[in-house]
Design a protein around this motif. Sequence first.
Motif, short mmCIF file in Angstrom:
data_model
loop_
_atom_site.label_atom_id
_atom_site.label_comp_id
_atom_site.label_asym_id
_atom_site.label_seq_id
_atom_site.Cartn_x
_atom_site.Cartn_y
_atom_site.Cartn_z
N ALA A 24 -33.27 -39.79 79.03
CA ALA A 24 -33.86 -38.82 78.11
C ALA A 24 -32.82 -37.85 77.57
O ALA A 24 -32.85 -37.48 76.40
N GLY A 28 -29.98 -36.59 71.50
CA GLY A 28 -31.27 -36.08 71.03
C GLY A 28 -31.44 -34.61 71.38
O GLY A 28 -31.91 -33.81 70.57
N TYR A 224 -38.20 -39.34 70.32
CA TYR A 224 -36.77 -39.62 70.44
C TYR A 224 -36.20 -39.04 71.72
O TYR A 224 -35.51 -39.71 72.48
N1 TRP Z 1 -33.57 -39.77 74.56
C1 TRP Z 1 -32.22 -39.96 74.16
C2 TRP Z 1 -31.64 -38.67 73.61
O1 TRP Z 1 -32.27 -37.65 73.67
C3 TRP Z 1 -32.06 -41.02 73.13
C4 TRP Z 1 -32.76 -42.24 73.51
C5 TRP Z 1 -33.86 -42.70 72.95
C6 TRP Z 1 -32.41 -43.09 74.58
N2 TRP Z 1 -34.23 -43.85 73.61
C7 TRP Z 1 -33.36 -44.09 74.58
C8 TRP Z 1 -31.38 -43.11 75.49
C9 TRP Z 1 -33.31 -45.08 75.51
C10 TRP Z 1 -31.34 -44.11 76.40
C11 TRP Z 1 -32.30 -45.09 76.44
O2 TRP Z 1 -30.58 -38.67 73.09
#
Ligand code: TRP
Length: 455
Positions: A24, A28, A224
């Motif tokens: 997570a 992002g 996201y």
């Molecule tokens: N959540 C991650 C971020 O905030 C981006 C992301 C979206 C991610 N889907 C993912 C990371 C799956 C690893 C796996 O940047």
Amino acid sequence: MKENQSRSSFSGKLGYVLAVAGSAVGLGNIWRFPYLAAKYGGGIFLLVYLILMVTFGYALIVSETALGRMTKRSPVGAFRAFGKSAPFRIGGWINAVIPMLIVPYYSVIGGWVSKYLFEYLRGSTAALAEDSYFPNFISDGFSAEFWFLLFCLMVVAVLFGGVKQGVERVSKVMMPLLVLLAIFVAGYSMTRPGAWEGVKYFLIPNLENFSWMTVVAAMGQMFYSLSIAMGILYTYGSYIKKDVDIEKSTMQVEIFDTAIAMLAGLMIIPAVFAFSGGNPETLNAGPSLMFITIPKVFASMGFGTGAGIMFFLLVLLAAVTSAISLAESGVSTFEDQLGWSRSKATLLMGGVIIVIGSASALGFGVLDFVSVLGMTVLDFFDFLTNSLMMPVAALATCLLITRVAGLDKIAKEVEQSSDFKRKKMYFFFMKYLAPVCIAIILLSSIANVFGWITM
Ligand code: TRP
């Protein structure tokens, strides 16, 4: 015997929370959240984001995790476990394709971060703080592409080597350091003269700044940032045992992820007010915001070069680990669904990253005449995945649960490990709130494409 069991289950729970938190927390939180909050209304954006997260986001994380644990499969397989007809196939695949489309442009930003780290290592602290530095950098086709390719090579090399455990170890050390540094930088940034206006802008909701796009952007960001609506949590869910309390771990991940995003907001938004006088143009800078404001903060500090090195190093690590998990999900979809060998699957994933990523990297310079629906290539892929495909993927999950699997089955799955304390709320969210939210985001995105509303 009993003690043994609870001990092993503890490490299982912790491992799960760390793995999900690791996926997570990434660009992002640090790069995307602050620029959206700055652009779409500050405090009101934050408020909408928080409400969506504890309702809609919560329900979706619980759903995806439970479905993954129930079927023991990643999205394509999980959907197929319920039926073989076209809607099931489409539902599974749309979830699986999203990470493949995100990782290319994610790597472009990763390349920008690498470049900034390199420049801080060379001591270019003052030059980086110039207003013209960033636009000149991204419009110079050669450097933008070079740094993108370098980042992409790192990711593909790790995928080939399959050193996943190393990645996990890196993120365990990196996360606490990142939190500490973020607290420090946020504290510094918030205490600059003039910064307080920015703190107020970011934290205090002001209805005047509300627009439909606030909701759309907040929802896209929620997907996201929490890595939902792209099949990732199915896969994680399929790895966990029946002893992981799905509700509790969901809450822990949400709290952690939001804390980092808010810290990033407090580093960047007050700095816009302190160093650019709250200039609306800077607030609207979009993807470049972090690269414009953070160097100004560092240039004004006593030991800014050191802070810059630390900051961009940690952001780079967060970006690399997230990019690896995103690409890994693509690779394993190819392996499982097409029956390909790991190296063939990795090559294909690498090819996709290079093609889409190069177009995104060059979209600010050599290819700046290309505009898709009025957006640069990078913005387009961001919009396509976050505002169009993820709502559809979330819709597919909702329909699968409410129409096919049945809410009660999900509830049973959750109850295998703990009471389902918010069961009534969960049912309500899935039946009524989620479809409404999804309809809003989809309709607004489409209206935006046709120019009826502007983002
Ligand atoms: N959540 C991650 C971020 O905030 C981006 C992301 C979206 C991610 N889907 C993912 C990371 C799956 C690893 C796996 O940047």
